[in-house]
Design a protein around this motif. Structure first.
Motif, mmCIF file in Angstrom:
data_model
loop_
_atom_site.group_PDB
_atom_site.id
_atom_site.type_symbol
_atom_site.label_atom_id
_atom_site.label_comp_id
_atom_site.label_asym_id
_atom_site.label_seq_id
_atom_site.Cartn_x
_atom_site.Cartn_y
_atom_site.Cartn_z
ATOM 1 N N TRP A 216 0.842 -1.205 0.000
ATOM 2 C CA TRP A 216 0.000 0.000 0.000
ATOM 3 C C TRP A 216 0.879 1.257 0.000
ATOM 4 C CZ3 TRP A 216 -1.423 -4.277 3.079
ATOM 5 C CH2 TRP A 216 -2.604 -4.907 2.679
ATOM 6 N N LEU A 217 1.978 1.170 0.732
ATOM 7 C CA LEU A 217 2.895 2.314 0.790
ATOM 8 C C LEU A 217 3.604 2.510 -0.559
ATOM 9 C CD1 LEU A 217 4.227 4.438 2.698
ATOM 10 C CD2 LEU A 217 6.038 2.750 3.106
ATOM 11 N N VAL A 218 4.032 1.404 -1.133
ATOM 12 C CA VAL A 218 4.710 1.478 -2.436
ATOM 13 C C VAL A 218 3.758 2.057 -3.488
ATOM 14 C CG1 VAL A 218 5.794 0.133 -4.285
ATOM 15 C CG2 VAL A 218 6.251 -0.458 -1.891
ATOM 16 N N ARG A 219 2.540 1.567 -3.462
ATOM 17 C CA ARG A 219 1.554 2.057 -4.431
ATOM 18 C C ARG A 219 1.277 3.555 -4.225
ATOM 19 N NH1 ARG A 219 -3.142 1.331 -7.568
ATOM 20 N NH2 ARG A 219 -4.828 2.618 -6.768
ATOM 21 N N HIS A 220 1.171 3.943 -2.990
ATOM 22 C CA HIS A 220 0.910 5.357 -2.676
ATOM 23 C C HIS A 220 1.996 6.253 -3.307
ATOM 24 C CE1 HIS A 220 0.169 8.989 -0.268
ATOM 25 N NE2 HIS A 220 1.484 9.010 -0.061
ATOM 26 N N HIS A 221 3.252 5.885 -3.074
ATOM 27 C CA HIS A 221 4.345 6.710 -3.603
ATOM 28 C C HIS A 221 4.440 6.604 -5.125
ATOM 29 C CE1 HIS A 221 6.054 8.369 0.031
ATOM 30 N NE2 HIS A 221 5.956 7.184 0.621
ATOM 31 N N ALA A 222 4.224 5.416 -5.643
ATOM 32 C CA ALA A 222 4.294 5.250 -7.098
ATOM 33 C C ALA A 222 3.259 6.132 -7.789
ATOM 34 C CB ALA A 222 4.084 3.782 -7.470
ATOM 35 N N LYS A 223 2.064 6.174 -7.211
ATOM 36 C CA LYS A 223 1.008 7.016 -7.799
ATOM 37 C C LYS A 223 1.416 8.488 -7.768
ATOM 38 C CE LYS A 223 -3.405 6.562 -7.147
ATOM 39 N NZ LYS A 223 -4.677 6.426 -6.410
ATOM 40 N N GLU A 224 1.961 8.866 -6.644
ATOM 41 C CA GLU A 224 2.361 10.270 -6.479
ATOM 42 C C GLU A 224 3.498 10.638 -7.448
ATOM 43 O OE1 GLU A 224 3.935 11.872 -2.572
ATOM 44 O OE2 GLU A 224 1.763 12.166 -2.425
ATOM 45 N N LEU A 225 4.469 9.742 -7.550
ATOM 46 C CA LEU A 225 5.651 10.036 -8.367
ATOM 47 C C LEU A 225 5.397 9.854 -9.862
ATOM 48 C CD1 LEU A 225 8.353 8.305 -6.122
ATOM 49 C CD2 LEU A 225 8.026 10.764 -6.438
ATOM 50 N N ALA A 226 4.391 9.067 -10.200
ATOM 51 C CA ALA A 226 4.132 8.787 -11.617
ATOM 52 C C ALA A 226 3.841 10.067 -12.401
ATOM 53 C CB ALA A 226 2.967 7.810 -11.767
ATOM 54 N N GLY A 227 3.368 11.070 -11.707
ATOM 55 C CA GLY A 227 3.104 12.343 -12.383
ATOM 56 C C GLY A 227 4.304 13.271 -12.410
ATOM 57 N N GLU A 228 5.418 12.823 -11.832
ATOM 58 C CA GLU A 228 6.597 13.690 -11.756
ATOM 59 C C GLU A 228 7.856 12.949 -12.192
ATOM 60 O OE1 GLU A 228 6.984 15.997 -8.117
ATOM 61 O OE2 GLU A 228 5.014 15.262 -7.527
ATOM 62 N N LEU A 229 7.720 12.175 -13.223
ATOM 63 C CA LEU A 229 8.866 11.397 -13.691
ATOM 64 C C LEU A 229 9.906 12.297 -14.350
ATOM 65 C CD1 LEU A 229 6.863 8.384 -15.166
ATOM 66 C CD2 LEU A 229 7.962 8.548 -12.931
ATOM 67 N N PRO A 230 11.184 11.912 -14.243
ATOM 68 C CA PRO A 230 11.712 10.681 -13.672
ATOM 69 C C PRO A 230 11.675 10.702 -12.150
ATOM 70 C CG PRO A 230 13.529 12.090 -14.339
ATOM 71 C CD PRO A 230 12.267 12.766 -14.790
#
Lengths: 303, 305
Positions: free
Chosen positions: B223-237
């Motif tokens: 759940w934590l990994v998904r939370h951060h992945a979602k957040e960071l996916a809009g700010e790649l890299p």
């Protein structure tokens, strides 16, 4: 005015970048001279690489996997020692591993002399020949460059194009020279092709008549009639290369020719020593005099 | 000897309530994907022990929560993994039969028997093969992101990979060109058996930040990994370092001892707390039976022939 090899490379590149959705990767592309005028200034798709010599080819491989058929430029062929890992370990193996080729046109530029010394001089195409999945060639004329590019476009693997700075200003084609009274056949590769053209008249002055069969593709090396018949007719051969002789293209091809004909074929390339920057310490493409000496030695042994 | 201590714990970076905020169907789907990978590897472990697998295998078991979480966010991305690629392959929807056949060495394997466990390649899920050298795929993934700007790329690797010199070149290039790539480090703290603190004094997330890439260092709670992945996916890299533990040897079918924590069990416990234990149990049983049947029938066929 006829186009030189450099003009030809630049034109092919511009066409690929402007119309072929291609990319060109290299370090210091936009530096003075645009890599001896072989890179079209301000074309789309030019990617300046950071000084990351091992990861640089990886970026180009990723682009190849995405269908961009990149050109990857090594300003100095001596940098190949750093760049080679992803090119031979990934790009060359991909087709056999996954059925998906990595079409990447690797322009590796050999140079020598003029103070380039142990760092920037040298010609190392033999390294690539060692690994499965690679094509290796050394075009020295405009038409040959077109032939190599067309061959690249027809297949989907990496092609190592071993260029040599000595060819860039040349616009001449180099047809084979085959004569019935030849006593030796010369098989020059890379810049030795220019040296051989100077060596042949020197030998002729001593009454030694030579065939010259120019080698463009060194892997695969095709043992066809064009290569074998002049050798059989002349009775012995000498394979010449701008790269190191020991365990190099010249020795490998000489071995193939000997096995195919049973005739003596020697190899001549760079001496087995590091080049220095001082003119007296240079170690480049065999000179016309070295070629003459090698032919005389070969004929002495034969007789 | 380096002195920096890695914050290795099952709670590192935890955000209270992060699992509760996740929709139930997503929680269950992440768990289903974890089960798919976990039970596949359990069967691969047994098959290897029994002598049915003749090539080197790199099992993901213990680390599957990371890929399971990422797979629910980075759908449709190009996927690059390294040698421990079973979990990314299976959680992103890879074909379990093709992977099993690859481990056995059959022509129907995802590399036709050429690559085995560390070289999984499958265009059906946009997964690009790894040749075997550590981190070599990272510059390649970055090149793919440059050449296909219309897609996103996710690149998995381990804590040893980030020490490869060309990893830094790739990180820097991605930052310079602002490429749409998510770097995911499955940090099990071990290069074979050598701990990170014996190998380096620095933290990879600091390196990523130093070149201008957003980075987090967290535990492998899905759940934590998904939370951060979602957040960071809009700010790649972007970069996620996930502290995780593998159950088995670096290579082959063996155990070095119990892992530092058992994420699989922790996830089941959390699903119970969320009131999803019943459904999760059914999913687990279903997935376990499905995978066991797959292996059993293939091995029986092979024995018969």
């Amino acid at each position: 005015m006829e186009k030189s090899v450099a003009d030809t490379i630049r034109d092919i590149t511009r066409e690929h970048l402007e119309k072929g959705n291609g990319l060109l990767f290299g370090q210091c592309i936009t530096a003075v001279g645009w890599i001896q005028h072989t890179v079209p200034p301000n074309a789309p798709g030019l990617v300046e690489l950071p000084m990351a010599d091992v990861s640089g080819p990886g970026f180009a491989i990723g682009a190849a996997l995405m269908g961009r058929r990149p050109i990857f430029v090594l300003r100095f062929q001596s940098f190949i020692w750093l760049a080679i890992s992803p090119l031979v370990n990934y790009a060359a193996k991909a087709k056999e591993l996954w059925g998906k080729g990595v079409p990447i046109f690797i322009r590796a530029i050999a140079t020598e002399g003029n103070g380039t010394g142990p760092v920037h001089s040298g010609c190392y195409h033999s390294l690539f020949m060692h690994m499965p999945g690679t094509l290796v060639c050394a075009p020295m004329t405009p038409n040959e460059y077109h032939e190599v590019w067309n061959a690249f476009c027809r297949q989907d693997g990496p092609v190592l194009v071993s260029e040599h700075r000595r060819s860039y200003l040349s616009s001449a084609e180099m047809p084979d020279q085959v004569r019935k009274d030849a006593v030796v056949t010369l098989f020059p590769i890379s810049a030795t092709r220019f040296s051989v053209l100077d060596a042949v008249p020197l030998l002729e002055k001593q009454g030694i008549r030579c065939n010259v069969v120019h080698l463009l593709w060194i892997k695969p090396f095709e043992l066809n009639a064009r290569v074998l018949e002049p050798l059989k007719q002349s009775g012995c051969g000498l394979v010449l290369d701008s790269a190191y002789e020991v365990a190099g293209a010249s020795q490998s091809i000489a071995y193939d020719l000997m096995l195919a004909t049973g005739l003596p074929v020697k190899a001549l390339g760079q001496e087995d020593r590091s080049p220095g920057v001082a003119p007296r310490l240079e170690n480049g493409t065999p000179t016309p005099q070295r070629i003459v000496d090698a032919v005389l030695g070969l004929l002495r042994k034969k007789s | 000897m380096a002195t920096t201590i890695s914050p290795r714990s099952p709670d590192h970076g935890m955000i209270p309530g992060v699992a509760e905020q996740c929709p139930a169907d997503v929680s269950l789907e992440m768990f289903r994907r974890m089960c798919r990978s976990r039970y596949f590897d359990e069967q691969a472990f047994l098959a290897s022990k029994a002598g049915h697998l003749k090539s080197l295998i790199y099992l993901s078991a213990g680390q599957e929560s990371v890929a399971a979480a990422i797979s629910t966010v980075m759908k449709g991305s190009w996927i690059f993994t390294q040698h421990r690629g079973h979990a990314p392959y299976l959680t992103f929807g890879g074909n379990a039969t093709k992977l099993m056949d690859e481990l056995i060495g059959l022509p129907s394997g995802c590399c036709g028997g050429m690559g085995g466990s560390p070289c999984i390649h499958d265009p059906d899920i946009r997964m690009i093969g790894h040749e075997g050298l550590i981190a070599e795929h990272v510059p390649i993934a970055v090149g793919a992101a440059l050449a296909d700007p219309g897609s996103t790329v996710v690149c998995f690797f381990g804590d040893g990979a980030v020490e490869e010199d060309y990893f830094f070149g790739a990180l820097g290039f991605a930052a310079t060109h602002k490429l749409k790539i998510l770097f995911v480090c499955e940090d099990n703290d071990l290069s074979v058996l050598t701990p990170t603190t014996d190998r380096r004094s620095w933290q990879i997330q600091d390196v990523a930040r130093s070149v201008g890439i957003r980075a987090v260092d967290i535990t492998d709670d899905p759940w934590l990994v998904r939370h951060h992945a979602k957040e960071l996916a809009g700010e790649l890299p972007a970069f996620i370092n996930c502290r995780t533990c593998r159950c088995y040897w670096h290579v082959g079918a063996g155990k070095d001892g119990p892992p530092e924590w058992d994420r699989f069990a922790l996830v089941k416990q959390k699903l119970d707390e969320l009131g999803l234990g019943g459904e999760a149990g059914k999913l687990e049983t279903q997935m376990k039976e499905e995978i066991e049947l797959l292996w059993k029938s293939r091995l029986q066929t092979l024995s018969a022939t």
